[in-house]
Design a protein around this motif. Structure first.
Motif, PDB file in Angstrom:
ATOM      1  N   THR A  34       0.725  -1.101  -0.153  1.00 10.41           N
ATOM      2  CA  THR A  34      -0.082  -0.167  -0.057  1.00 10.41           C
ATOM      3  C   THR A  34       0.820   1.305   0.099  1.00 10.41           C
ATOM      4  O   THR A  34       2.114   1.409   0.568  1.00 10.41           O
ATOM      5  N   SER A  36       0.444   5.519   1.068  1.00 11.90           N
ATOM      6  CA  SER A  36      -0.390   6.587   1.343  1.00 11.90           C
ATOM      7  C   SER A  36       0.298   7.779   1.096  1.00 11.90           C
ATOM      8  O   SER A  36       1.227   8.238   1.503  1.00 11.90           O
ATOM      9  N   THR A  41      -5.134   6.399  -0.086  1.00  8.90           N
ATOM     10  CA  THR A  41      -4.154   4.967   0.030  1.00  8.90           C
ATOM     11  C   THR A  41      -4.607   4.332  -1.398  1.00  8.90           C
ATOM     12  O   THR A  41      -5.749   3.953  -1.794  1.00  8.90           O
ATOM     13  N   ASN A 101       4.376  -1.171   2.724  1.00  4.16           N
ATOM     14  CA  ASN A 101       3.977   0.062   3.117  1.00  4.16           C
ATOM     15  C   ASN A 101       4.859   1.074   2.810  1.00  4.16           C
ATOM     16  O   ASN A 101       5.771   1.221   3.474  1.00  4.16           O
ATOM     17  N   ALA A 103       4.098   5.383   3.423  1.00  2.00           N
ATOM     18  CA  ALA A 103       3.304   6.673   3.842  1.00  2.00           C
ATOM     19  C   ALA A 103       4.289   7.906   3.489  1.00  2.00           C
ATOM     20  O   ALA A 103       5.375   7.897   4.032  1.00  2.00           O
TER      21      ALA A 103
END
Length: 107
Positions: A34, A36, A41, A101, A103
């Motif tokens: 993922t 973000s 997202t 992930n 971010a």
């Protein structure tokens, strides 16, 4: 890059971003990854490819790392967008040399 030692996955992320190579960049991310960014997202390969194209390749983003600690990279980002260069923090989760992930937030 400044004299900053980065984990392989993050070094690959920077190199692929600066090369503006969609396939190489997509390969940095593991299955089920993922991202973000900008309050949204993106999940899975198709959405992450969309994010890469729209947020990194189209604006020709070039990242220059300025610091790294605890899987958090701070980098200056420049490209075809207003107000650059801008500083961003990239918080990575990594498994098996791939990003699982990511971010991103302005610094």
């Amino acid at each position: 890059m400044n004299d900053i030692t980065l984990p392989k996955a993050i070094d690959n992320f920077i190199a692929a971003t600066n090369a503006h190579d969609l396939n190489t960049m997509a390969a940095v991310f593991g299955d089920g990854a993922t991202v973000s960014d900008d309050g949204k997202t993106w999940a899975g390969e198709a959405e992450i490819r969309e994010w890469i194209q729209g947020h990194l390749i189209d604006p020709k983003v070039v990242l220059t790392p300025t610091s790294f600690a605890d899987d958090r990279l701070v980098a200056s980002g420049d490209g075809d967008f207003p107000g650059g260069p801008l500083s961003f923090a990239f918080a990575f989760d990594i498994r098996d040399d791939q990003v699982t992930n990511l971010a991103i937030e302005p610094v």
